[in-house]
Scaffold this motif. Structure first.
Motif, short mmCIF file in Angstrom:
data_model
loop_
_atom_site.label_atom_id
_atom_site.label_comp_id
_atom_site.label_asym_id
_atom_site.label_seq_id
_atom_site.Cartn_x
_atom_site.Cartn_y
_atom_site.Cartn_z
N GLU A 1 0.83 -1.19 0.00
CA GLU A 1 0.00 0.00 0.00
C GLU A 1 0.87 1.25 0.00
OE1 GLU A 1 -3.29 0.08 -0.30
OE2 GLU A 1 -3.37 -2.11 -0.34
N ASP B 1 -0.22 5.41 -5.41
CA ASP B 1 -0.57 4.20 -6.15
C ASP B 1 0.20 4.19 -7.46
OD1 ASP B 1 -2.49 3.69 -4.19
OD2 ASP B 1 -4.13 4.57 -5.35
N GLY C 1 -1.13 -0.31 -4.35
CA GLY C 1 -2.41 0.38 -4.21
C GLY C 1 -3.34 0.10 -5.37
N GLU C 2 -4.18 1.09 -5.69
CA GLU C 2 -5.16 0.98 -6.77
C GLU C 2 -4.47 1.25 -8.10
OE1 GLU C 2 -8.41 0.09 -6.39
OE2 GLU C 2 -7.93 -0.22 -4.27
#
Length: 151
Positions: free
Chosen positions: A45, A103, A128-129
């Motif tokens: 993350e 991200d 992350g995304e």
């Protein structure tokens, strides 16, 4: 007859005491060069400190390097973000802690110095995304690496 038995016994002793052994890579020069593998945690993350392991193997066995191992983090545009020395935790296993701000796709590059003849490896990871393009890029990279790797 006695001389023949002594001759056979000497022959057996000499052949049984050979210093060459097929499993001894030093005698035969068949040891494969060491190889590095980067193993990040499963779900990384942004903004979090994350541990990354670097494994060094030779002939599928842990291998301790003489030189220090460094880990460099690059953003997808090859901008260097961090460079640190990995800590040896046991033979053939090194760890480093990374932190990335956002991200996205990052490249982790592990390297060892002069004594290891420039031993290095790199791995792209998603943190992350990810956008669909980034996910596709990582899937393509993973497929390509899987075809060329046994680990």
């Amino acid at each position: 007859m006695k001389i023949m038995f002594i001759g056979i016994a000497v022959l057996l002793l000499v052949s049984g005491c050979s210093t060459l052994d097929a499993s001894n890579h030093e005698d035969y020069g068949t040891a494969s060069p060491p190889a590095m593998y980067i193993h990040p945690d499963q779900s990384l993350e942004p903004q979090e400190e994350e541990e990354v392991q670097i494994h060094v193997l030779q002939n599928e066995q842990p291998y301790a390097l003489e030189d220090e191992v460094t880990l460099t983090v690059y953003h997808k545009d090859r901008e260097q973000m961090q460079k640190m020395t990995a800590e040896a935790v046991r033979e053939g296993v090194y760890t480093a802690t990374i932190r990335v701000p956002d991200d996205g796709v990052y490249t982790l590059e592990a390297a060892a110095g002069q004594n290891e003849a420039g031993l290095r490896t790199a791995k792209q990871i998603g943190i992350g995304e990810l956008t669909s393009d980034e996910q596709s890029m990582l899937a393509d990279e993973e497929a390509m690496n899987h075809d060329h790797s046994h680990h």
